[in-house]
Write an enzyme that holds these catalytic residues in place. Structure first.
Site, PDB file in Angstrom:
ATOM      1  N   GLU A   1       0.795  -1.022   0.006  1.00 46.25           N
ATOM      2  CA  GLU A   1       0.097   0.044  -0.168  1.00 46.25           C
ATOM      3  C   GLU A   1       0.766   1.412   0.059  1.00 46.25           C
ATOM      4  OE1 GLU A   1      -2.734  -0.535   2.922  1.00 46.25           O
ATOM      5  OE2 GLU A   1      -3.529  -2.510   2.509  1.00 46.25           O
TER       6      GLU A   1
ATOM      7  N   GLU B   1      -6.319 -10.821  -1.107  1.00 45.48           N
ATOM      8  CA  GLU B   1      -7.118 -10.829   0.084  1.00 45.48           C
ATOM      9  C   GLU B   1      -8.363 -10.731  -0.374  1.00 45.48           C
ATOM     10  OE1 GLU B   1      -5.625  -7.167   2.308  1.00 45.48           O
ATOM     11  OE2 GLU B   1      -3.598  -7.718   1.924  1.00 45.48           O
TER      12      GLU B   1
HETATM   13  O1  9MR Z   1      -7.707  -8.207   8.109  1.00 45.40           O
HETATM   14  C1  9MR Z   1      -6.854  -7.241   9.217  1.00 45.40           C
HETATM   15  C2  9MR Z   1      -7.357  -6.890  10.392  1.00 45.40           C
HETATM   16  O2  9MR Z   1      -7.714  -8.029  11.246  1.00 45.40           O
HETATM   17  C3  9MR Z   1      -6.454  -5.747  10.922  1.00 45.40           C
HETATM   18  O3  9MR Z   1      -7.209  -5.012  12.382  1.00 45.40           O
HETATM   19  C4  9MR Z   1      -6.309  -4.622  10.090  1.00 45.40           C
HETATM   20  C5  9MR Z   1      -5.235  -3.591  10.614  1.00 45.40           C
HETATM   21  O4  9MR Z   1      -4.940  -2.764   9.638  1.00 45.40           O
HETATM   22  O5  9MR Z   1      -5.659  -5.368   8.824  1.00 45.40           O
HETATM   23  C6  9MR Z   1      -6.594  -6.168   8.278  1.00 45.40           C
HETATM   24  O6  9MR Z   1      -5.856  -6.809   7.044  1.00 45.40           O
HETATM   25  C7  9MR Z   1      -5.440  -5.664   6.139  1.00 45.40           C
HETATM   26  C8  9MR Z   1      -4.177  -6.180   5.424  1.00 45.40           C
HETATM   27  O7  9MR Z   1      -2.992  -6.400   6.257  1.00 45.40           O
HETATM   28  C9  9MR Z   1      -3.766  -5.313   4.341  1.00 45.40           C
HETATM   29  N1  9MR Z   1      -4.632  -4.959   3.397  1.00 45.40           N
HETATM   30  C10 9MR Z   1      -5.926  -4.446   3.854  1.00 45.40           C
HETATM   31  C11 9MR Z   1      -6.690  -5.591   4.807  1.00 45.40           C
HETATM   32  C12 9MR Z   1      -7.750  -5.315   5.538  1.00 45.40           C
HETATM   33  O8  9MR Z   1      -7.985  -4.060   6.416  1.00 45.40           O
END
Ligand code: 9MR
Length: 366
Positions: A153, A258
Protein backbone atom coordinates in the site's frame (compact mmCIF):
# COMPACT_ATOMS: atom_id res chain seq x y z
CA UNK A 1 -32.21 -45.42 0.79
CA UNK A 2 -32.75 -44.62 4.47
CA UNK A 3 -29.86 -46.83 5.51
CA UNK A 4 -27.47 -45.55 2.87
CA UNK A 5 -27.57 -41.98 4.16
CA UNK A 6 -26.26 -42.68 7.70
CA UNK A 7 -23.62 -44.94 6.19
CA UNK A 8 -22.44 -42.20 3.88
CA UNK A 9 -22.39 -39.76 6.78
CA UNK A 10 -20.23 -42.12 8.83
CA UNK A 11 -17.78 -42.54 5.96
CA UNK A 12 -17.64 -38.78 5.42
CA UNK A 13 -17.02 -38.23 9.15
CA UNK A 14 -14.13 -40.69 9.02
CA UNK A 15 -12.60 -38.89 6.09
CA UNK A 16 -12.57 -35.64 8.08
CA UNK A 17 -10.09 -36.87 10.69
CA UNK A 18 -7.03 -35.09 9.31
CA UNK A 19 -5.60 -33.30 6.29
CA UNK A 20 -4.28 -36.43 4.61
CA UNK A 21 -7.45 -38.45 5.09
CA UNK A 22 -9.46 -35.74 3.34
CA UNK A 23 -7.81 -36.14 -0.01
CA UNK A 24 -10.73 -37.87 -1.71
CA UNK A 25 -13.34 -35.19 -1.02
CA UNK A 26 -13.64 -32.59 -3.75
CA UNK A 27 -12.54 -29.19 -2.56
CA UNK A 28 -11.60 -25.80 -3.92
CA UNK A 29 -7.88 -26.47 -3.80
CA UNK A 30 -8.36 -29.75 -5.64
CA UNK A 31 -10.62 -28.54 -8.40
CA UNK A 32 -8.39 -25.49 -9.05
CA UNK A 33 -5.15 -27.45 -8.59
CA UNK A 34 -3.99 -27.03 -12.18
CA UNK A 35 -5.00 -23.36 -12.34
CA UNK A 36 -3.65 -21.43 -9.34
CA UNK A 37 -3.19 -21.75 -5.59
CA UNK A 38 -6.32 -21.24 -3.50
CA UNK A 39 -5.32 -19.48 -0.31
CA UNK A 40 -6.74 -18.15 2.91
CA UNK A 41 -5.62 -15.69 5.57
CA UNK A 42 -5.13 -17.20 9.02
CA UNK A 43 -5.78 -15.53 12.37
CA UNK A 44 -3.53 -16.25 15.36
CA UNK A 45 -6.08 -18.74 16.72
CA UNK A 46 -6.19 -20.59 13.42
CA UNK A 47 -2.40 -20.78 13.28
CA UNK A 48 -2.54 -22.30 16.75
CA UNK A 49 -5.28 -24.71 15.60
CA UNK A 50 -7.55 -23.74 18.49
CA UNK A 51 -10.70 -24.99 16.74
CA UNK A 52 -10.56 -28.47 15.22
CA UNK A 53 -13.50 -27.92 12.87
CA UNK A 54 -12.02 -24.73 11.45
CA UNK A 55 -8.67 -26.44 11.10
CA UNK A 56 -10.25 -29.29 9.23
CA UNK A 57 -11.91 -26.85 6.82
CA UNK A 58 -8.63 -25.01 6.22
CA UNK A 59 -6.81 -28.26 5.45
CA UNK A 60 -9.56 -29.46 3.15
CA UNK A 61 -10.09 -26.35 1.05
CA UNK A 62 -6.88 -24.35 0.88
CA UNK A 63 -3.33 -24.96 -0.30
CA UNK A 64 -1.86 -21.49 0.40
CA UNK A 65 -1.74 -19.42 3.57
CA UNK A 66 -1.10 -15.81 4.56
CA UNK A 67 -0.94 -14.60 8.16
CA UNK A 68 -3.72 -12.02 8.57
CA UNK A 69 -1.89 -9.99 11.24
CA UNK A 70 0.87 -11.70 13.18
CA UNK A 71 3.73 -10.91 10.79
CA UNK A 72 3.05 -7.18 10.65
CA UNK A 73 5.85 -4.97 11.97
CA UNK A 74 4.29 -4.12 15.34
CA UNK A 75 3.98 -7.82 16.22
CA UNK A 76 7.09 -9.31 14.67
CA UNK A 77 9.48 -6.45 15.59
CA UNK A 78 7.93 -4.74 18.63
CA UNK A 79 11.12 -3.05 19.83
CA UNK A 80 14.27 -1.92 18.10
CA UNK A 81 16.31 -4.82 19.40
CA UNK A 82 13.56 -7.33 19.83
CA UNK A 83 11.89 -9.61 17.33
CA UNK A 84 9.06 -11.97 18.20
CA UNK A 85 8.97 -14.94 15.88
CA UNK A 86 6.93 -17.29 18.06
CA UNK A 87 3.71 -17.18 16.02
CA UNK A 88 5.45 -16.84 12.66
CA UNK A 89 7.41 -20.00 13.46
CA UNK A 90 4.12 -21.79 14.12
CA UNK A 91 2.61 -20.35 10.93
CA UNK A 92 5.50 -21.59 8.80
CA UNK A 93 5.52 -24.99 10.53
CA UNK A 94 1.77 -25.28 9.89
CA UNK A 95 2.21 -24.56 6.19
CA UNK A 96 5.11 -26.95 5.85
CA UNK A 97 3.30 -29.76 7.70
CA UNK A 98 0.32 -29.41 5.37
CA UNK A 99 2.42 -28.87 2.22
CA UNK A 100 0.94 -25.43 1.64
CA UNK A 101 2.29 -22.44 -0.27
CA UNK A 102 3.40 -19.91 2.34
CA UNK A 103 3.12 -16.18 1.75
CA UNK A 104 4.72 -13.55 4.01
CA UNK A 105 2.63 -10.46 4.79
CA UNK A 106 4.17 -7.88 5.07
CA UNK A 107 7.64 -6.30 5.38
CA UNK A 108 7.25 -2.58 4.70
CA UNK A 109 3.83 -1.01 5.38
CA UNK A 110 2.92 2.39 6.82
CA UNK A 111 0.23 0.81 9.02
CA UNK A 112 0.50 -1.43 12.07
CA UNK A 113 4.05 -0.21 12.70
CA UNK A 114 5.57 -0.55 16.16
CA UNK A 115 5.45 2.87 17.87
CA UNK A 116 9.26 3.17 17.86
CA UNK A 117 9.30 2.83 14.06
CA UNK A 118 7.08 5.86 13.61
CA UNK A 119 9.70 7.93 15.47
CA UNK A 120 12.47 7.27 12.94
CA UNK A 121 13.63 10.74 11.92
CA UNK A 122 16.29 10.63 9.22
CA UNK A 123 17.62 8.66 6.28
CA UNK A 124 20.55 7.11 8.16
CA UNK A 125 18.29 5.72 10.85
CA UNK A 126 15.69 4.54 8.31
CA UNK A 127 18.31 2.82 6.14
CA UNK A 128 19.62 0.97 9.19
CA UNK A 129 16.09 0.01 10.20
CA UNK A 130 15.16 -1.34 6.77
CA UNK A 131 18.36 -3.31 6.43
CA UNK A 132 17.98 -4.91 9.85
CA UNK A 133 14.21 -5.51 9.58
CA UNK A 134 14.08 -6.98 6.07
CA UNK A 135 17.34 -8.95 6.30
CA UNK A 136 16.55 -10.45 9.71
CA UNK A 137 13.01 -11.55 8.83
CA UNK A 138 13.56 -12.75 5.27
CA UNK A 139 16.79 -14.64 6.04
CA UNK A 140 15.23 -16.36 9.04
CA UNK A 141 12.68 -18.01 6.73
CA UNK A 142 14.96 -18.34 3.70
CA UNK A 143 13.87 -21.27 1.55
CA UNK A 144 10.69 -21.76 3.57
CA UNK A 145 8.50 -18.76 2.71
CA UNK A 146 7.49 -18.94 -0.95
CA UNK A 147 6.73 -15.26 -1.48
CA UNK A 148 6.66 -11.94 0.34
CA UNK A 149 4.67 -8.73 0.22
CA UNK A 150 7.82 -6.62 0.29
CA UNK A 151 5.94 -3.33 0.24
CA UNK A 152 2.25 -2.93 0.96
CA UNK A 153 0.00 0.00 0.00
CA UNK A 154 2.62 2.59 -0.97
CA UNK A 155 0.29 4.43 -3.37
CA UNK A 156 -2.52 6.95 -3.16
CA UNK A 157 -5.67 6.48 -5.25
CA UNK A 158 -4.32 8.78 -7.97
CA UNK A 159 -1.18 6.68 -8.32
CA UNK A 160 1.17 9.07 -6.52
CA UNK A 161 3.31 7.92 -3.60
CA UNK A 162 1.59 7.84 -0.22
CA UNK A 163 3.08 9.93 2.56
CA UNK A 164 4.66 7.71 5.18
CA UNK A 165 7.59 7.58 7.53
CA UNK A 166 9.46 5.71 4.77
CA UNK A 167 8.78 8.28 2.06
CA UNK A 168 9.49 11.16 4.46
CA UNK A 169 12.93 9.89 5.37
CA UNK A 170 14.17 8.22 2.17
CA UNK A 171 12.03 9.48 -0.68
CA UNK A 172 11.06 6.94 -3.36
CA UNK A 173 14.43 5.22 -2.95
CA UNK A 174 12.89 3.28 -0.04
CA UNK A 175 10.93 1.15 -2.50
CA UNK A 176 14.03 0.21 -4.48
CA UNK A 177 15.99 -0.49 -1.30
CA UNK A 178 13.23 -2.71 0.11
CA UNK A 179 13.13 -4.97 -2.94
CA UNK A 180 16.93 -5.14 -3.16
CA UNK A 181 17.27 -6.05 0.51
CA UNK A 182 14.62 -8.77 0.27
CA UNK A 183 16.22 -10.30 -2.83
CA UNK A 184 19.63 -10.28 -1.16
CA UNK A 185 18.25 -12.07 1.91
CA UNK A 186 16.51 -14.82 -0.07
CA UNK A 187 17.21 -14.74 -3.81
CA UNK A 188 14.71 -17.51 -4.56
CA UNK A 189 11.57 -16.28 -2.81
CA UNK A 190 9.06 -14.38 -4.98
CA UNK A 191 8.79 -10.67 -4.22
CA UNK A 192 5.46 -8.86 -4.53
CA UNK A 193 4.20 -5.30 -4.45
CA UNK A 194 0.71 -5.46 -2.86
CA UNK A 195 -2.08 -2.86 -2.83
CA UNK A 196 -5.85 -2.32 -2.91
CA UNK A 197 -7.84 -0.63 -5.71
CA UNK A 198 -4.88 -1.20 -8.02
CA UNK A 199 -7.29 -2.60 -10.60
CA UNK A 200 -8.60 0.97 -11.03
CA UNK A 201 -6.99 2.93 -13.91
CA UNK A 202 -5.06 5.65 -12.06
CA UNK A 203 -3.69 3.42 -9.34
CA UNK A 204 -2.92 0.72 -11.91
CA UNK A 205 -0.81 3.21 -13.89
CA UNK A 206 0.93 4.26 -10.69
CA UNK A 207 1.65 0.63 -9.82
CA UNK A 208 3.05 -0.09 -13.26
CA UNK A 209 5.33 2.96 -13.12
CA UNK A 210 6.48 2.00 -9.67
CA UNK A 211 7.34 -1.58 -10.64
CA UNK A 212 9.15 -0.39 -13.77
CA UNK A 213 11.16 2.09 -11.71
CA UNK A 214 12.17 -0.53 -9.15
CA UNK A 215 13.20 -2.95 -11.86
CA UNK A 216 15.10 -0.28 -13.81
CA UNK A 217 17.07 0.47 -10.64
CA UNK A 218 18.09 -3.19 -10.33
CA UNK A 219 15.39 -4.38 -7.91
CA UNK A 220 13.68 -7.73 -8.38
CA UNK A 221 9.88 -7.66 -8.52
CA UNK A 222 8.23 -10.99 -9.32
CA UNK A 223 4.61 -10.15 -8.83
CA UNK A 224 1.88 -7.70 -8.08
CA UNK A 225 -0.74 -8.38 -5.43
CA UNK A 226 -4.22 -7.10 -6.16
CA UNK A 227 -5.87 -7.25 -2.73
CA UNK A 228 -9.40 -7.55 -4.17
CA UNK A 229 -11.50 -6.22 -1.29
CA UNK A 230 -14.42 -5.91 -3.67
CA UNK A 231 -18.15 -5.18 -3.82
CA UNK A 232 -21.13 -6.82 -5.54
CA UNK A 233 -21.27 -4.15 -8.24
CA UNK A 234 -17.67 -3.02 -8.54
CA UNK A 235 -14.96 -3.08 -9.75
CA UNK A 236 -16.04 -4.06 -13.25
CA UNK A 237 -14.80 -7.28 -14.79
CA UNK A 238 -13.43 -5.13 -17.57
CA UNK A 239 -11.08 -3.21 -15.25
CA UNK A 240 -10.02 -6.42 -13.54
CA UNK A 241 -9.19 -7.99 -16.90
CA UNK A 242 -7.34 -4.89 -18.10
CA UNK A 243 -5.26 -5.06 -14.92
CA UNK A 244 -4.38 -8.73 -15.31
CA UNK A 245 -3.25 -8.02 -18.87
CA UNK A 246 -1.39 -4.80 -18.08
CA UNK A 247 0.55 -6.25 -15.15
CA UNK A 248 1.34 -9.39 -17.03
CA UNK A 249 2.59 -7.30 -19.96
CA UNK A 250 5.32 -5.81 -17.75
CA UNK A 251 6.48 -9.29 -16.82
CA UNK A 252 5.10 -9.79 -13.32
CA UNK A 253 2.84 -12.52 -11.95
CA UNK A 254 -0.59 -11.47 -10.77
CA UNK A 255 -1.92 -12.68 -7.41
CA UNK A 256 -5.30 -11.86 -5.89
CA UNK A 257 -4.16 -11.64 -2.34
CA UNK A 258 -7.03 -10.64 -0.02
CA UNK A 259 -10.24 -11.48 -1.86
CA UNK A 260 -13.60 -10.81 -0.21
CA UNK A 261 -16.86 -9.25 -1.41
CA UNK A 262 -18.90 -7.05 0.88
CA UNK A 263 -22.69 -7.24 0.58
CA UNK A 264 -23.39 -4.34 2.95
CA UNK A 265 -24.06 -0.66 2.22
CA UNK A 266 -20.99 1.50 2.20
CA UNK A 267 -21.12 4.84 4.04
CA UNK A 268 -19.05 6.42 1.25
CA UNK A 269 -21.74 5.59 -1.29
CA UNK A 270 -24.44 7.52 0.57
CA UNK A 271 -24.79 10.78 -1.29
CA UNK A 272 -24.01 13.64 1.02
CA UNK A 273 -23.23 11.32 3.90
CA UNK A 274 -20.68 12.46 6.39
CA UNK A 275 -18.17 9.61 6.49
CA UNK A 276 -17.25 10.60 9.99
CA UNK A 277 -20.84 10.14 11.07
CA UNK A 278 -21.21 7.33 13.55
CA UNK A 279 -23.21 4.58 11.86
CA UNK A 280 -22.66 2.08 14.66
CA UNK A 281 -25.97 0.45 15.56
CA UNK A 282 -27.75 1.84 12.48
CA UNK A 283 -30.23 -0.78 11.20
CA UNK A 284 -30.16 0.73 7.73
CA UNK A 285 -26.42 0.13 7.49
CA UNK A 286 -26.71 -3.40 8.87
CA UNK A 287 -29.61 -4.83 6.86
CA UNK A 288 -29.01 -8.58 7.38
CA UNK A 289 -28.20 -9.08 11.08
CA UNK A 290 -29.73 -12.59 11.20
CA UNK A 291 -29.19 -14.13 7.79
CA UNK A 292 -28.53 -13.23 4.18
CA UNK A 293 -31.65 -13.22 1.97
CA UNK A 294 -31.58 -15.77 -0.85
CA UNK A 295 -31.65 -13.07 -3.50
CA UNK A 296 -28.40 -11.55 -2.17
CA UNK A 297 -26.88 -14.98 -1.64
CA UNK A 298 -27.53 -15.60 -5.35
CA UNK A 299 -25.98 -12.27 -6.33
CA UNK A 300 -22.88 -13.05 -4.31
CA UNK A 301 -22.61 -16.49 -5.94
CA UNK A 302 -23.00 -14.95 -9.39
CA UNK A 303 -20.37 -12.30 -8.65
CA UNK A 304 -17.86 -14.87 -7.41
CA UNK A 305 -18.61 -17.05 -10.40
CA UNK A 306 -18.08 -14.19 -12.88
CA UNK A 307 -14.81 -13.26 -11.21
CA UNK A 308 -13.47 -16.81 -11.20
CA UNK A 309 -14.50 -17.31 -14.81
CA UNK A 310 -12.25 -14.37 -15.62
CA UNK A 311 -9.47 -15.76 -13.41
CA UNK A 312 -9.66 -19.07 -15.25
CA UNK A 313 -9.50 -17.32 -18.61
CA UNK A 314 -6.17 -15.83 -17.49
CA UNK A 315 -4.92 -18.65 -15.30
CA UNK A 316 -1.54 -18.61 -17.07
CA UNK A 317 -0.95 -15.13 -15.63
CA UNK A 318 -2.37 -15.74 -12.14
CA UNK A 319 -0.26 -17.36 -9.45
CA UNK A 320 -2.64 -17.41 -6.48
CA UNK A 321 -6.10 -16.42 -5.32
CA UNK A 322 -6.28 -15.94 -1.55
CA UNK A 323 -9.46 -15.23 0.43
CA UNK A 324 -9.14 -12.79 3.32
CA UNK A 325 -10.33 -15.15 6.01
CA UNK A 326 -11.78 -18.64 6.26
CA UNK A 327 -15.46 -17.96 7.03
CA UNK A 328 -17.91 -15.08 7.35
CA UNK A 329 -17.99 -14.96 11.16
CA UNK A 330 -14.31 -14.00 11.42
CA UNK A 331 -14.09 -11.49 8.56
CA UNK A 332 -12.59 -8.04 9.24
CA UNK A 333 -15.58 -6.71 7.22
CA UNK A 334 -17.87 -7.27 10.22
CA UNK A 335 -16.06 -4.34 11.83
CA UNK A 336 -15.07 -2.12 8.91
CA UNK A 337 -15.94 0.53 7.88
CA UNK A 338 -18.61 0.31 10.58
CA UNK A 339 -18.14 -1.69 13.77
CA UNK A 340 -20.40 -4.56 14.77
CA UNK A 341 -22.22 -5.36 11.52
CA UNK A 342 -22.97 -8.81 10.08
CA UNK A 343 -21.32 -9.22 6.70
CA UNK A 344 -21.19 -12.23 4.35
CA UNK A 345 -18.09 -11.73 2.19
CA UNK A 346 -16.56 -15.23 2.03
CA UNK A 347 -17.45 -18.72 0.79
CA UNK A 348 -18.26 -20.34 4.15
CA UNK A 349 -20.91 -19.13 6.59
CA UNK A 350 -20.58 -18.65 10.33
CA UNK A 351 -21.42 -22.35 10.86
CA UNK A 352 -18.59 -23.16 8.40
CA UNK A 353 -21.10 -24.43 5.84
CA UNK A 354 -20.33 -23.83 2.16
CA UNK A 355 -22.50 -21.08 0.68
CA UNK A 356 -24.01 -20.89 -2.81
CA UNK A 357 -20.92 -18.95 -3.85
CA UNK A 358 -18.77 -21.94 -2.92
CA UNK A 359 -20.91 -24.31 -4.97
CA UNK A 360 -20.80 -21.91 -7.89
CA UNK A 361 -16.99 -22.00 -7.87
CA UNK A 362 -16.93 -25.79 -7.71
CA UNK A 363 -19.53 -25.97 -10.50
CA UNK A 364 -17.38 -23.78 -12.75
CA UNK A 365 -14.86 -26.59 -12.88
CA UNK A 366 -17.31 -29.42 -13.56
O1 9MR B 1 -7.74 -8.19 8.37
C1 9MR B 1 -6.83 -7.37 9.07
C2 9MR B 1 -7.48 -6.86 10.33
O2 9MR B 1 -7.69 -7.93 11.24
C3 9MR B 1 -6.61 -5.80 10.97
O3 9MR B 1 -7.28 -5.23 12.08
C4 9MR B 1 -6.29 -4.72 9.95
C5 9MR B 1 -5.40 -3.67 10.54
O4 9MR B 1 -5.01 -2.73 9.62
O5 9MR B 1 -5.64 -5.31 8.84
C6 9MR B 1 -6.46 -6.21 8.17
O6 9MR B 1 -5.81 -6.69 7.01
C7 9MR B 1 -5.45 -5.72 6.03
C8 9MR B 1 -4.21 -6.23 5.34
O7 9MR B 1 -3.21 -6.48 6.27
C9 9MR B 1 -3.73 -5.24 4.29
N1 9MR B 1 -4.75 -4.92 3.36
C10 9MR B 1 -6.05 -4.51 3.94
C11 9MR B 1 -6.52 -5.55 4.94
C12 9MR B 1 -7.88 -5.17 5.48
O8 9MR B 1 -7.79 -3.99 6.20
Amino acid sequence: MKLIKPCLLAITALLFVNCTAQKKISSLKDVYKKDFYIGTALSANQIEQKDAKVNSLICKEFNAITAENIMKSMFIHPQKDKYDFALTDKFVAYGKKNKMYIHGHTLIWHSQLAPWMTQIKDSTEMKAFMKDHITTIVSKYKGRIDSWDVVNEALNEDGTLRKSVFLNTLGEQYLIDAFKLAAAADPKTDLYYNDYNNEEPAKREGTINLIKKIKAAGGKVDGVGIQAHWRLESPSLEEIEKSILAYSAIGVKVAFTELDITVLPNPWDLKGADVNQNFEGSAKMNPYPESLPDSVQEKLAQRYSDIFKLFLKHKDKISRVTFWGVYDGQSWLNDWPIKGRTNYPLLFDTQLKPKKAYNALIDLKK
